[in-house]
Structure formats: structure tokens, C-alpha cells
Write a protein that holds these residues in place. Sequence first.
Motif, short mmCIF file in Angstrom:
data_model
loop_
_atom_site.label_atom_id
_atom_site.label_comp_id
_atom_site.label_asym_id
_atom_site.label_seq_id
_atom_site.Cartn_x
_atom_site.Cartn_y
_atom_site.Cartn_z
N MET A 1 -29.18 -10.85 5.96
CA MET A 1 -28.90 -11.68 5.12
C MET A 1 -29.83 -12.81 4.83
O MET A 1 -30.69 -13.11 5.92
N GLY A 2 -30.15 -13.19 3.71
CA GLY A 2 -31.34 -14.15 3.51
C GLY A 2 -31.18 -15.53 3.74
O GLY A 2 -30.06 -15.77 3.85
N PHE A 3 -32.17 -16.26 3.48
CA PHE A 3 -31.83 -17.72 3.61
C PHE A 3 -31.14 -18.25 2.70
O PHE A 3 -30.20 -19.41 2.81
N PHE A 4 -31.41 -17.99 1.50
CA PHE A 4 -30.61 -18.64 0.38
C PHE A 4 -29.04 -17.99 0.19
O PHE A 4 -28.05 -18.90 -0.28
N THR A 5 -28.84 -16.73 0.68
CA THR A 5 -27.57 -16.21 0.83
C THR A 5 -26.85 -17.23 1.80
O THR A 5 -25.52 -17.37 1.56
N SER A 6 -27.32 -17.35 2.85
CA SER A 6 -26.41 -18.07 3.90
C SER A 6 -26.06 -19.49 3.39
O SER A 6 -25.21 -20.05 3.82
N LEU A 7 -27.05 -20.24 2.73
CA LEU A 7 -26.69 -21.29 2.14
C LEU A 7 -25.59 -21.34 1.02
O LEU A 7 -24.81 -22.39 0.96
N ASP A 8 -25.64 -20.19 0.31
CA ASP A 8 -24.65 -19.71 -0.85
C ASP A 8 -23.17 -19.75 -0.21
O ASP A 8 -22.29 -20.15 -0.58
#
Length: 147
Positions: A1-8
Motif C-alpha cells: 500500500m502506498g502513501f497516497f493510497t492510505s491517504l485516499d
Amino acid sequence: MGFFTSLDIGASGLTAQRLRMDTISQNIANINTTRTKDGSPYRRREVIFEERTGEDSFSSILSNAGSNLTDGQGVRVSKIIEDPTDFKKVYDPGHPDADKDGYVSMPNVDIVTEMVNMISATRSYEANVTSINATKSMALKALEIGK
């Protein structure tokens, strides 16, 4: 899981819980509304959530059918439904919406249930904020490593 995915994912939770709180507020605001546009009392509304997936094509669903674990993409509101329970009957013969026996059909909104749901939605919203803040903190710490 990427950084922006977790923010999304956290942002999708914030959006869903905000809509849930708005719906609960609408229920509380209409607790005494005995006549709506269609002539019936206000009917309590409830938000239904579902998993938000990256792809909804047939091939992606078929390829993930064998595995129990999929990468989640957050949550979304699938629909807002009306509660089908019966209206409350209150004896008030002087009310303009009273029937021939003097009973008024009141909305099927229970203030205690709505307040419990509001607390639950608020806590879920706070958990999503905490998740986003933790992700931001990790990203900032990762940037400090390169210094």
C-alpha cells in the motif's frame, strides 16, 4: 500500500462519515415533521456503506474471486435508505394531521438511537483523522531520514 493510497482510504472514510452525520442530523431535525411533500410523516433515513474497489469490471471481480484478501480502496456510500418501521401514533385530537380517531402519525425517529449513531459516526470520523495524521507523520519522518 502506498502513501497516497492510505491517504485516499482515510479521505473516503471522512467523506462517508460526514454524510452519515449529515443524515443523522437531518433525522433529528425532522423528529416532529408530520407532513412531507408526499403528505406522509418524515421517514427516518439511514446510510449504507460498501467497499470501494479500484476496478469494478467483470474480469477484475472474476480474477479476485478466488482470494479472500484484496487491496481495499476505502469506503463509499452505496445508498441512503428509508427505515420501513411503522410510524409512532400519538393521541392529539387538536393536531391538524390527526386522523378521525384523534391519533397523529409521528416520524419513526428515535432520539436515543440517533444520538448513539451520531457518537459512532463522530468516533469513526476521528479514527480516520488519526489515520491520516499518522500517515502524514510517517511521511515526514521518512523525509528526515534523507537529511
